[in-house]
Write a protein that holds these residues in place. Structure first.
Motif, PDB file in Angstrom:
ATOM      1  N   GLU A 108       0.820  -1.204   0.000  1.00  0.00           N
ATOM      2  CA  GLU A 108       0.000   0.000   0.000  1.00  0.00           C
ATOM      3  C   GLU A 108       0.857   1.258   0.000  1.00  0.00           C
ATOM      4  O   GLU A 108       0.553   2.239  -0.695  1.00  0.00           O
ATOM      5  CB  GLU A 108      -0.924   0.003   1.211  1.00  0.00           C
ATOM      6  N   ALA A 109       1.915   1.256   0.793  1.00  0.00           N
ATOM      7  CA  ALA A 109       2.797   2.418   0.818  1.00  0.00           C
ATOM      8  C   ALA A 109       3.441   2.646  -0.542  1.00  0.00           C
ATOM      9  O   ALA A 109       3.584   3.794  -0.997  1.00  0.00           O
ATOM     10  CB  ALA A 109       3.862   2.243   1.895  1.00  0.00           C
ATOM     11  N   GLN A 110       3.849   1.566  -1.223  1.00  0.00           N
ATOM     12  CA  GLN A 110       4.435   1.723  -2.552  1.00  0.00           C
ATOM     13  C   GLN A 110       3.423   2.260  -3.561  1.00  0.00           C
ATOM     14  O   GLN A 110       3.771   3.056  -4.435  1.00  0.00           O
ATOM     15  CB  GLN A 110       4.995   0.373  -3.027  1.00  0.00           C
ATOM     16  N   GLN A 111       2.173   1.833  -3.441  1.00  0.00           N
ATOM     17  CA  GLN A 111       1.161   2.344  -4.354  1.00  0.00           C
ATOM     18  C   GLN A 111       0.864   3.814  -4.113  1.00  0.00           C
ATOM     19  O   GLN A 111       0.625   4.574  -5.049  1.00  0.00           O
ATOM     20  CB  GLN A 111      -0.124   1.520  -4.200  1.00  0.00           C
ATOM     21  N   ILE A 112       0.859   4.251  -2.846  1.00  0.00           N
ATOM     22  CA  ILE A 112       0.575   5.651  -2.552  1.00  0.00           C
ATOM     23  C   ILE A 112       1.638   6.565  -3.129  1.00  0.00           C
ATOM     24  O   ILE A 112       1.348   7.597  -3.751  1.00  0.00           O
ATOM     25  CB  ILE A 112       0.422   5.849  -1.033  1.00  0.00           C
ATOM     26  N   LEU A 113       2.911   6.192  -2.949  1.00  0.00           N
ATOM     27  CA  LEU A 113       4.005   7.024  -3.462  1.00  0.00           C
ATOM     28  C   LEU A 113       4.416   6.661  -4.882  1.00  0.00           C
ATOM     29  O   LEU A 113       5.374   7.248  -5.411  1.00  0.00           O
ATOM     30  CB  LEU A 113       5.212   6.914  -2.531  1.00  0.00           C
ATOM     31  N   ASN A 114       3.740   5.672  -5.482  1.00  0.00           N
ATOM     32  CA  ASN A 114       4.005   5.279  -6.864  1.00  0.00           C
ATOM     33  C   ASN A 114       5.470   4.869  -7.043  1.00  0.00           C
ATOM     34  O   ASN A 114       6.195   5.386  -7.896  1.00  0.00           O
ATOM     35  CB  ASN A 114       3.638   6.419  -7.818  1.00  0.00           C
ATOM     36  N   ILE A 115       5.891   3.920  -6.210  1.00  0.00           N
ATOM     37  CA  ILE A 115       7.273   3.449  -6.208  1.00  0.00           C
ATOM     38  C   ILE A 115       7.259   1.939  -6.408  1.00  0.00           C
ATOM     39  O   ILE A 115       6.543   1.215  -5.705  1.00  0.00           O
ATOM     40  CB  ILE A 115       7.981   3.807  -4.889  1.00  0.00           C
ATOM     41  N   SER A 116       8.032   1.469  -7.374  1.00  0.00           N
ATOM     42  CA  SER A 116       8.128   0.030  -7.618  1.00  0.00           C
ATOM     43  C   SER A 116       9.348  -0.586  -6.926  1.00  0.00           C
ATOM     44  O   SER A 116       9.285  -1.711  -6.442  1.00  0.00           O
ATOM     45  CB  SER A 116       8.183  -0.237  -9.122  1.00  0.00           C
ATOM     46  N   LYS A 117      10.441   0.150  -6.853  1.00  0.00           N
ATOM     47  CA  LYS A 117      11.676  -0.331  -6.229  1.00  0.00           C
ATOM     48  C   LYS A 117      12.071   0.624  -5.107  1.00  0.00           C
ATOM     49  O   LYS A 117      12.042   1.839  -5.284  1.00  0.00           O
ATOM     50  CB  LYS A 117      12.794  -0.409  -7.270  1.00  0.00           C
ATOM     51  N   LEU A 118      12.432   0.036  -3.963  1.00  0.00           N
ATOM     52  CA  LEU A 118      12.754   0.865  -2.806  1.00  0.00           C
ATOM     53  C   LEU A 118      14.089   1.559  -3.019  1.00  0.00           C
ATOM     54  O   LEU A 118      15.150   0.928  -3.070  1.00  0.00           O
ATOM     55  CB  LEU A 118      12.797   0.009  -1.537  1.00  0.00           C
ATOM     56  N   SER A 119      13.986   2.878  -3.129  1.00  0.00           N
ATOM     57  CA  SER A 119      15.173   3.700  -3.307  1.00  0.00           C
ATOM     58  C   SER A 119      14.986   4.982  -2.512  1.00  0.00           C
ATOM     59  O   SER A 119      13.949   5.648  -2.651  1.00  0.00           O
ATOM     60  CB  SER A 119      15.392   4.027  -4.782  1.00  0.00           C
ATOM     61  N   PRO A 120      15.919   5.335  -1.622  1.00  0.00           N
ATOM     62  CA  PRO A 120      15.738   6.551  -0.812  1.00  0.00           C
ATOM     63  C   PRO A 120      15.543   7.803  -1.658  1.00  0.00           C
ATOM     64  O   PRO A 120      14.733   8.667  -1.324  1.00  0.00           O
ATOM     65  CB  PRO A 120      17.017   6.605   0.023  1.00  0.00           C
ATOM     66  N   GLU A 121      16.276   7.924  -2.779  1.00  0.00           N
ATOM     67  CA  GLU A 121      16.137   9.113  -3.600  1.00  0.00           C
ATOM     68  C   GLU A 121      14.760   9.188  -4.247  1.00  0.00           C
ATOM     69  O   GLU A 121      14.096  10.247  -4.257  1.00  0.00           O
ATOM     70  CB  GLU A 121      17.227   9.131  -4.689  1.00  0.00           C
ATOM     71  N   GLU A 122      14.270   8.071  -4.766  1.00  0.00           N
ATOM     72  CA  GLU A 122      12.961   8.070  -5.417  1.00  0.00           C
ATOM     73  C   GLU A 122      11.849   8.296  -4.398  1.00  0.00           C
ATOM     74  O   GLU A 122      10.857   8.975  -4.686  1.00  0.00           O
ATOM     75  CB  GLU A 122      12.742   6.744  -6.144  1.00  0.00           C
ATOM     76  N   ILE A 123      12.015   7.739  -3.187  1.00  0.00           N
ATOM     77  CA  ILE A 123      11.003   7.950  -2.143  1.00  0.00           C
ATOM     78  C   ILE A 123      10.907   9.425  -1.782  1.00  0.00           C
ATOM     79  O   ILE A 123       9.813  10.000  -1.687  1.00  0.00           O
ATOM     80  CB  ILE A 123      11.344   7.096  -0.903  1.00  0.00           C
ATOM     81  N   GLN A 124      12.045  10.087  -1.575  1.00  0.00           N
ATOM     82  CA  GLN A 124      12.053  11.492  -1.202  1.00  0.00           C
ATOM     83  C   GLN A 124      11.497  12.367  -2.326  1.00  0.00           C
ATOM     84  O   GLN A 124      10.742  13.319  -2.082  1.00  0.00           O
ATOM     85  CB  GLN A 124      13.483  11.924  -0.845  1.00  0.00           C
ATOM     86  N   LYS A 125      11.811  12.033  -3.570  1.00  0.00           N
ATOM     87  CA  LYS A 125      11.349  12.822  -4.706  1.00  0.00           C
ATOM     88  C   LYS A 125       9.829  12.751  -4.853  1.00  0.00           C
ATOM     89  O   LYS A 125       9.145  13.773  -4.988  1.00  0.00           O
ATOM     90  CB  LYS A 125      12.032  12.322  -5.978  1.00  0.00           C
ATOM     91  N   ASN A 126       9.295  11.529  -4.810  1.00  0.00           N
ATOM     92  CA  ASN A 126       7.837  11.372  -4.953  1.00  0.00           C
ATOM     93  C   ASN A 126       7.102  11.951  -3.750  1.00  0.00           C
ATOM     94  O   ASN A 126       5.987  12.475  -3.878  1.00  0.00           O
ATOM     95  CB  ASN A 126       7.479   9.905  -5.127  1.00  0.00           C
ATOM     96  N   TYR A 127       7.699  11.847  -2.571  1.00  0.00           N
ATOM     97  CA  TYR A 127       7.053  12.394  -1.375  1.00  0.00           C
ATOM     98  C   TYR A 127       6.907  13.916  -1.470  1.00  0.00           C
ATOM     99  O   TYR A 127       5.833  14.480  -1.205  1.00  0.00           O
ATOM    100  CB  TYR A 127       7.862  12.007  -0.139  1.00  0.00           C
ATOM    101  N   GLU A 128       7.962  14.600  -1.875  1.00  0.00           N
ATOM    102  CA  GLU A 128       7.891  16.055  -1.966  1.00  0.00           C
ATOM    103  C   GLU A 128       6.862  16.495  -3.010  1.00  0.00           C
ATOM    104  O   GLU A 128       6.110  17.457  -2.807  1.00  0.00           O
ATOM    105  CB  GLU A 128       9.277  16.612  -2.310  1.00  0.00           C
ATOM    106  N   HIS A 129       6.812  15.779  -4.128  1.00  0.00           N
ATOM    107  CA  HIS A 129       5.861  16.157  -5.180  1.00  0.00           C
ATOM    108  C   HIS A 129       4.412  15.958  -4.722  1.00  0.00           C
ATOM    109  O   HIS A 129       3.560  16.857  -4.851  1.00  0.00           O
ATOM    110  CB  HIS A 129       6.139  15.332  -6.431  1.00  0.00           C
TER     111      HIS A 129
END
Length: 900
Positions: A833-854
């Motif tokens: 569910e968390a991956q679907q909310i932030l639209n993340i397929s692979k756990l990456s700190p940079e991608e998590i932070q980028k999608n979170y800010e947007h």
């Protein structure tokens, strides 16, 4: 206590202390009592009395009425005979004894036996009753009203006193008439063949099927904050014209917000520009001839005139265009003149009504005569008279240009909680909404020129604390009534004659409204047969409500619904001319759109033949009937149970036909012990799949003396009745196994089945054949057991494999899996569910932070988002970061493990 009615021969037996009445019919021919019915009482009976037949509701088929005396009340108990037709039934109501004495006392002593003259109960023979208002002294009865007349006799007798007086708790569909009926015919005295539906059910309104609908949300004004709920009961709460809405706000300083109807949508969260009055607002009204001028009455006894810019209110205004002073107490209500420009009437707590010349800004006329609070005032449609309703229980009509004193005065509502008044029926009548002595809301209809005679009709509605606010449409004769805090809008068509009130469909909303105002007729959508459009003020929004009439031929202009309407935005004369004694009249405007043909001129359509009622095809069936139909359908699908079985048509074979070349006849079936089972008449047989209806067995050469173990047989077993019968066909086993690999049974001995068993009528009674049948049954049982074992083993093997796979996956996850599950429970979000909310397929700190800010930025409340969505984004980010921490910890533990 026996209570007997000699006309109907009904006998009621009642006992003191009991709670049941017994009704019997006296049968003189049989000299017996026939039981009719029993009545259970709500309380114990202390006494009973029979009501005379002249007090019965004969049109309602009431044949008997008993008065029950209980511990706390007198309860009427009526006995009715159900009849479909609303007419007088002579078989139920024969002539009854009147109340005029047949002889004097001295004549009776002298031996006179004259009987009391009988009278008819048919209402058609009754004289028309003359009702008088309870507020006006009754007139003296005529001297000849008590004289007996020729039959049918209907005399004025004291038995009328047994009927209860008209109750004020009246159904909205049956208003009580308190004055003489203006209707010329009643329809009761006509014959059944001439009686129309209207005479049976009463008159009805063509607007009875009107439908009120809230328009689409795109036309709403939402996010309205700080609405004032403390406006006096004499005020409508807000006012509107075809361009704008003025709403008082709760903020200090008497602020009034002006909203543009042409700009619907969500209002900004910032402070709205308002009109600053400096004191609390009591009432406000738009000038009908100047859509930019607003009159506001305040508690400081002043009337402020505001000029709203044509483009709308864009800034706070603190200085009004003019201030009218003269009243000594706070203002009640404001009403503009319907014909003359720059004329305004105001009522105040100083018990006066003042008429102002707005162009000069001075008071011109002052009306007096009120002894208490003025609940409401209204101008007549021609602008010549002014009517008021007062808390002292009186209505008053003024001619302001003639005298400051009332022209006439009459009784008003009994209740003192509030009232409203409006001119209806082209100015011939006055409609007053108020309360009775029991705080029930009611409507009273008066003739404008005879107020002293009391109301023509009184209609009781319901019990509620708020005063009904009437909005009258002169084009259709409809009045809409609702109160502040109500959820229902009543709709009635008003008539100047009986029955006066015709009820139509009411409009009901899910939540209460704070105000309800009728907009000008030009705002209606004529193409959708919309005859009225209103504005409904809610707690935080303003929404339009359309009242429409369902019509079939909408392509035509409904000229019976839309007569010519007045041009209410153009004055007929000036204030100076009206004050000088001149009278004017507004011009009329047609609402017919160009290119539309009036429905009155539309060509008549040929009456279409209606389809028969669905009741002819769909009838309610019992469960048993449904079960029988289902069973019959299943049997029909399976076929006729009496048809012969396929094996009944088998042909016998000769001895020489048991050879290598065998074929299936065209009308026969090769019956093999195979995988498909059918059942009919308790016979069990196995049929080869019908992929090919005609099979030719292989014709490979087989020696005549082939060993017995290589033989195989096609077998059919029938078990309908003992002794067990076995039919078999013997053929070479090798050829049979090659052609039909699905064959499951083979016999080791050729002697198991003798040649000739396939004949049409073999002899099954011999013990040897019964023994062979037992062997066949044994083989069948073995096959069933073996099949069950195979299925069981396969299921157990699959279950063990699944269990092993789950154990392996759990071991692979190890401690990290347990920590991830615990993190999901704590956060309330799973990893997926968390991956679907932030639209993340692979756990990456940079991608998590980028999608979170947007996502956090686009869901901000200032750009139309919500705090709820932002909280979801934050929780998803925290869950993914926790998963990264768990994975990092697991990687470190793997590195620290010793290499083995």
């Amino acid at each position: 206590m026996p209570l007997l009615d000699p006309d109907s021969r009904l006998l009621v037996l009642a006992g003191k202390g009991e709670s049941q009445l017994y009704c019997y019919e006296v049968v003189p021919q049989q000299q017996a009592l026939s039981p009719v019915t029993q009545c259970l009482l709500e309380s114990v009976l202390r006494g009973s009395a029979l009501v005379p037949r002249r007090a019965l509701a004969v049109m309602g088929c009431e044949v008997f009425r008993v008065l029950q005396l209980s511990d706390t009340a007198i309860v009427p108990i009526s006995f009715h005979v159900p009849r479909k037709a609303v007419e007088f039934h002579e078989d139920l109501f024969p002539d009854t004894a009147g109340c005029v004495p047949a002889s004097e006392p001295h004549a009776w002593w002298a031996g006179s036996n004259q009987q009391v003259q009988r009278v008819s109960l048919n209402p058609a023979y009754w004289p028309h009753p003359s009702f008088t208002s309870c507020l006006v002294p009754p007139a003296e009865p005529s001297s000849d009203s008590a004289q007996p007349v020729e039959p049918p006799v209907v005399d004025e007798d004291p038995s009328e006193g047994f009927s209860s007086p008209p109750s004020s708790l009246i159904s909205p569909s049956t208003p009580s008439s308190l004055g003489p009926s203006l209707s010329s015919t009643s329809g009761i005295g006509t014959s059944p063949s001439q009686r129309s539906l209207q005479s049976l059910l009463g008159p009805s309104s063509k607007f009875r099927h009107a439908q009120g609908t809230v328009l689409h949300r795109d036309s709403h004004i939402t996010n309205l904050k700080g609405l004032s709920l403390t406006t006096p009961g004499e005020s409508d709460g807000f006012c509107a014209n075809r361009l704008r809405v003025a709403v008082p706000l709760l903020s200090s300083g008497g602020q009034v917000a002006v909203l543009e109807l042409q700009k619907p949508g969500r209002l900004p969260d910032t402070v709205l520009p308002t009109l600053q009055n400096g004191t609390a607002v009591t009432d406000l009204a738009w000038d009908p001839f100047d859509p930019h001028r607003l009159a506001v009455g305040c508690e400081d006894a002043r009337i402020r005139l505001w000029r709203v810019p044509p483009e709308g209110l864009e800034e706070v205004l603190t200085t009004p265009e003019a201030i009218l002073t003269g009243h000594t107490e706070k203002i009640y209500s404001l009403r503009f003149h319907p014909l003359a420009a720059d004329l305004l009437a105001s009522s105040s707590y100083d018990l006066t009504i003042r008429i102002w010349d707005l162009q000069a800004g001075v008071e011109r006329l002052r009306l007096q005569g009120h002894r208490d609070q003025i609940f409401g005032l209204a101008w007549s449609p021609n602008g010549q008279q002014l009517a008021t309703v007062c808390k002292d229980g009186h209505l008053r009509v003024y001619e302001p240009r003639s005298s400051p004193e009332p022209l006439q005065e009459g009784p008003g509502p009994e209740g003192a909680r509030g009232a409203r008044i409006v001119w209806v029926c082209d100015g011939y009548c006055l409609l007053v909404s108020g309360f009775d002595s029991r705080s029930e809301r009611q409507l009273l209809l008066y003739l404008a020129n005879t107020l002293a005679s009391g109301p023509l009709a009184v209609l009781g509605l319901d019990v509620a604390p708020s005063t009904l606010l009437p909005s009258y449409d002169p084009d259709t004769g409809l009045v809409l009534l609702t109160g502040k805090g109500d959820t229902r809008v009543f709709l009635y068509e008003l008539l100047p004659e009986a029955p006066f009130f015709l009820e139509c469909n009411s409009f009901t909303s899910p939540d209460p409204h704070k105000g309800f105002i009728l907009l000008p007729k030009t705002e209606c959508d004529v193409l959708e047969v919309e005859f009225a459009r209103c504005l409904r003020l809610r707690q935080t929004s303003l929404e339009p409500v359309a009242f429409r009439l369902p019509r079939v031929r909408k392509e035509f202009f409904q000229d019976d619904v839309f007569p010519d309407t007045v041009v209410s935005w153009e004055p007929a004369l000036s204030a100076k001319a009206w004050l000088g004694g001149a009278n004017g009249q507004l011009r009329l405007l047609s609402l017919q759109p160009p290119g539309m043909t009036p429905v009155s001129q539309a060509p008549r359509e040929a009456p279409a033949r209606r389809a028969p009622s669905s009741a002819l095809y769909l009838e309610e069936k019992s469960d048993q009937q449904k079960k029988e139909e289902l069973l019959n359908a299943m049997v029909a699908k399976l076929g006729n149970r009496e048809d012969p079985l396929p094996q009944d048509s088998f042909e016998g074979v000769d001895e020489d036909e048991w050879g290598r070349n065998c074929s299936i006849p065209a009308r026969s079936t090769l019956v093999l012990l195979a995988h498909q089972v059918k059942r009919r008449d308790q016979r069990r047989f196995w049929n080869w799949p019908s992929t090919a209806p005609h099979h030719a067995l292989p014709s490979d050469p087989v020696p005549a003396a082939e060993p017995a173990p290589s033989s195989a047989h096609a077998v059919c077993v029938a078990t309908d009745a003992p002794p067990l019968r076995v039919e078999a066909m013997r053929m070479p086993g090798a050829a049979l196994r090659t052609r039909f690999p699905q064959l499951l049974l083979a016999f080791d001995s050729p002697a198991a089945l003798e040649p000739g068993c396939g004949a049409r009528n073999p002899d099954y009674s011999s013990p040897s054949r019964r023994g062979r049948a037992a062997v066949m049954a044994k083989y069948l049982a073995q096959i069933i057991v073996m099949g069950a074992q195979v299925v069981g083993r396969a299921f157990a093997r699959a279950l063990r494999q699944e269990f092993a796979a789950s154990r392996a996956a759990a071991d692979a996850r190890g401690r990290a899996g347990h920590q991830s599950a615990a993190a999901s429970n704590l956060s309330g979000l799973s990893l997926q569910e968390a991956q679907q909310i932030l639209n993340i397929s692979k756990l990456s700190p940079e991608e998590i932070q980028k999608n979170y800010e947007h996502l956090f930025k686009v869901n901000d409340k200032s750009v139309g988002g919500s705090f709820y969505l932002q909280s979801k984004v934050v929780r998803a980010k925290e869950r993914l970061e926790e998963e990264l921490r768990i994975q990092a910890q697991e990687d470190r533990e793997k590195e620290q493990r010793p290499q083995t």
